[in-house]
Design a protein around this motif. Structure first.
Motif, PDB file in Angstrom:
ATOM      1  N   GLU A   6      33.578 -13.013 -14.900  1.00  0.00           N
ATOM      2  CA  GLU A   6      32.126 -13.187 -14.995  1.00  0.00           C
ATOM      3  C   GLU A   6      31.638 -12.903 -16.413  1.00  0.00           C
ATOM      4  N   SER A   7      30.535 -13.540 -16.764  1.00  0.00           N
ATOM      5  CA  SER A   7      29.884 -13.287 -18.050  1.00  0.00           C
ATOM      6  C   SER A   7      28.406 -13.634 -17.916  1.00  0.00           C
ATOM      7  N   GLY A   8      27.633 -13.231 -18.924  1.00  0.00           N
ATOM      8  CA  GLY A   8      26.226 -13.593 -18.968  1.00  0.00           C
ATOM      9  C   GLY A   8      25.250 -12.504 -18.574  1.00  0.00           C
ATOM     10  N   GLY A   9      25.762 -11.362 -18.164  1.00  0.00           N
ATOM     11  CA  GLY A   9      24.873 -10.266 -17.804  1.00  0.00           C
ATOM     12  C   GLY A   9      24.227  -9.645 -19.029  1.00  0.00           C
ATOM     13  N   GLY A  10      23.304  -8.728 -18.778  1.00  0.00           N
ATOM     14  CA  GLY A  10      22.633  -8.052 -19.884  1.00  0.00           C
ATOM     15  C   GLY A  10      21.360  -7.378 -19.434  1.00  0.00           C
ATOM     16  N   LEU A  11      20.580  -6.978 -20.420  1.00  0.00           N
ATOM     17  CA  LEU A  11      19.292  -6.327 -20.174  1.00  0.00           C
ATOM     18  C   LEU A  11      18.182  -7.367 -20.317  1.00  0.00           C
ATOM     19  N   VAL A  12      17.312  -7.427 -19.325  1.00  0.00           N
ATOM     20  CA  VAL A  12      16.222  -8.393 -19.346  1.00  0.00           C
ATOM     21  C   VAL A  12      14.970  -7.731 -18.797  1.00  0.00           C
ATOM     22  N   ARG A  19      21.434 -16.386 -16.895  1.00  0.00           N
ATOM     23  CA  ARG A  19      22.378 -17.290 -16.249  1.00  0.00           C
ATOM     24  C   ARG A  19      23.752 -16.664 -16.300  1.00  0.00           C
ATOM     25  N   LEU A  20      24.305 -16.387 -15.134  1.00  0.00           N
ATOM     26  CA  LEU A  20      25.658 -15.848 -15.053  1.00  0.00           C
ATOM     27  C   LEU A  20      26.661 -16.986 -14.905  1.00  0.00           C
ATOM     28  N   SER A  21      27.843 -16.766 -15.470  1.00  0.00           N
ATOM     29  CA  SER A  21      28.935 -17.719 -15.333  1.00  0.00           C
ATOM     30  C   SER A  21      30.165 -16.996 -14.804  1.00  0.00           C
ATOM     31  N   CYS A  22      31.005 -17.745 -14.123  1.00  0.00           N
ATOM     32  CA  CYS A  22      32.271 -17.205 -13.625  1.00  0.00           C
ATOM     33  C   CYS A  22      33.347 -18.248 -13.875  1.00  0.00           C
ATOM     34  N   ARG A  67      14.341 -17.838  -6.207  1.00  0.00           N
ATOM     35  CA  ARG A  67      14.432 -17.272  -7.557  1.00  0.00           C
ATOM     36  C   ARG A  67      15.820 -17.467  -8.163  1.00  0.00           C
ATOM     37  N   PHE A  68      16.866 -17.368  -7.344  1.00  0.00           N
ATOM     38  CA  PHE A  68      18.246 -17.508  -7.812  1.00  0.00           C
ATOM     39  C   PHE A  68      18.802 -18.833  -7.302  1.00  0.00           C
ATOM     40  N   PHE A  69      19.594 -19.485  -8.157  1.00  0.00           N
ATOM     41  CA  PHE A  69      20.155 -20.780  -7.804  1.00  0.00           C
ATOM     42  C   PHE A  69      21.637 -20.809  -8.179  1.00  0.00           C
ATOM     43  N   ILE A  70      22.472 -21.042  -7.188  1.00  0.00           N
ATOM     44  CA  ILE A  70      23.914 -21.103  -7.399  1.00  0.00           C
ATOM     45  C   ILE A  70      24.329 -22.547  -7.642  1.00  0.00           C
ATOM     46  N   SER A  71      25.294 -22.733  -8.516  1.00  0.00           N
ATOM     47  CA  SER A  71      25.820 -24.073  -8.770  1.00  0.00           C
ATOM     48  C   SER A  71      27.253 -23.942  -9.255  1.00  0.00           C
ATOM     49  N   ARG A  72      27.933 -25.064  -9.357  1.00  0.00           N
ATOM     50  CA  ARG A  72      29.316 -25.048  -9.819  1.00  0.00           C
ATOM     51  C   ARG A  72      29.622 -26.343 -10.533  1.00  0.00           C
ATOM     52  N   ASP A  73      30.591 -26.265 -11.446  1.00  0.00           N
ATOM     53  CA  ASP A  73      31.113 -27.433 -12.139  1.00  0.00           C
ATOM     54  C   ASP A  73      32.613 -27.452 -11.884  1.00  0.00           C
ATOM     55  N   ASN A  74      33.037 -28.260 -10.937  1.00  0.00           N
ATOM     56  CA  ASN A  74      34.455 -28.271 -10.569  1.00  0.00           C
ATOM     57  C   ASN A  74      35.343 -28.829 -11.687  1.00  0.00           C
ATOM     58  N   ALA A  75      34.787 -29.638 -12.554  1.00  0.00           N
ATOM     59  CA  ALA A  75      35.559 -30.160 -13.680  1.00  0.00           C
ATOM     60  C   ALA A  75      35.858 -29.056 -14.691  1.00  0.00           C
ATOM     61  N   LYS A  76      34.972 -28.052 -14.737  1.00  0.00           N
ATOM     62  CA  LYS A  76      35.142 -26.946 -15.688  1.00  0.00           C
ATOM     63  C   LYS A  76      35.638 -25.671 -15.006  1.00  0.00           C
ATOM     64  N   ASN A  77      35.881 -25.732 -13.689  1.00  0.00           N
ATOM     65  CA  ASN A  77      36.326 -24.552 -12.943  1.00  0.00           C
ATOM     66  C   ASN A  77      35.386 -23.367 -13.155  1.00  0.00           C
ATOM     67  N   THR A  78      34.101 -23.630 -13.081  1.00  0.00           N
ATOM     68  CA  THR A  78      33.115 -22.601 -13.394  1.00  0.00           C
ATOM     69  C   THR A  78      32.019 -22.551 -12.331  1.00  0.00           C
ATOM     70  N   LEU A  79      31.670 -21.335 -11.963  1.00  0.00           N
ATOM     71  CA  LEU A  79      30.583 -21.047 -11.032  1.00  0.00           C
ATOM     72  C   LEU A  79      29.429 -20.453 -11.822  1.00  0.00           C
ATOM     73  N   TYR A  80      28.214 -20.773 -11.416  1.00  0.00           N
ATOM     74  CA  TYR A  80      27.023 -20.285 -12.115  1.00  0.00           C
ATOM     75  C   TYR A  80      26.042 -19.635 -11.147  1.00  0.00           C
ATOM     76  N   GLN A  82      21.935 -19.040 -11.720  1.00  0.00           N
ATOM     77  CA  GLN A  82      20.701 -19.022 -12.501  1.00  0.00           C
ATOM     78  C   GLN A  82      19.725 -18.075 -11.825  1.00  0.00           C
ATOM     79  N   MET A  83      19.309 -17.046 -12.551  1.00  0.00           N
ATOM     80  CA  MET A  83      18.435 -16.019 -11.991  1.00  0.00           C
ATOM     81  C   MET A  83      17.101 -16.053 -12.722  1.00  0.00           C
ATOM     82  N   ASN A  84      16.052 -16.347 -11.982  1.00  0.00           N
ATOM     83  CA  ASN A  84      14.702 -16.418 -12.542  1.00  0.00           C
ATOM     84  C   ASN A  84      13.813 -15.362 -11.906  1.00  0.00           C
ATOM     85  N   SER A  85      12.682 -15.113 -12.551  1.00  0.00           N
ATOM     86  CA  SER A  85      11.702 -14.149 -12.024  1.00  0.00           C
ATOM     87  C   SER A  85      12.378 -12.838 -11.614  1.00  0.00           C
TER      88      SER A  85
END
Length: 123
Positions: A6-12, A19-22, A67-80, A82-85
């Motif tokens: 996982e990546s993309g975390g932090g202070l907000v 936006r988190l990525s896996c 508020r949160f939206f999950i998605s994936r890109d199977n071509a890139k082997n990546t899960l996302y 998106q966290m709003n509000s």
């Protein structure tokens, strides 16, 4: 060997977005449903959102719906995720997780998960 990084975390600030990525490796990513779960300080694991292997179906916990939206890109082997509000109560370590083959849903019955990324929502 299955790896989920996982990546993309932090202070907000409250109301902000992240936006988190896996990045997944070691298995056929497109064959498995995936999920995001989180663990707040002093609390148990909370299922957040899930996505089918093809990405055409998603589920989300009531606490993040709209508020949160999950998605994936199977071509890139990546899960996302998106966290709003974002709210202070969203503060947690977020993990991506892999379901057993052919399974998915609002459950924490996973076969693999990553090391997590910290999300802190604070002013």
């Amino acid at each position: 060997e299955v790896q989920l990084v996982e990546s993309g975390g932090g202070l907000v600030q409250p109301g902000g977005s992240l936006r988190l990525s896996c990045a997944a490796s070691g298995f056929t990513f497109s064959s498995y449903a995936m999920a995001w779960v989180r663990q707040a300080p002093g609390k148990g694991l909370e299922w957040v959102s899930a996505i089918s292997n093809g990405g055409d179906s998603t589920l989300s916990a009531d606490s993040v719906k709209g508020r949160f939206f999950i998605s994936r890109d199977n071509a890139k082997n990546t899960l996302y995720l998106q966290m709003n509000s974002l709210k202070p109560e969203d503060t947690a370590v977020y993990y991506c997780a892999k379901y057993p083959r052919g399974k998915w849903g609002a459950t924490t019955d996973f076969v693999s998960w990553g090391q997590g990324t910290q999300v802190t929502v604070s002013s």
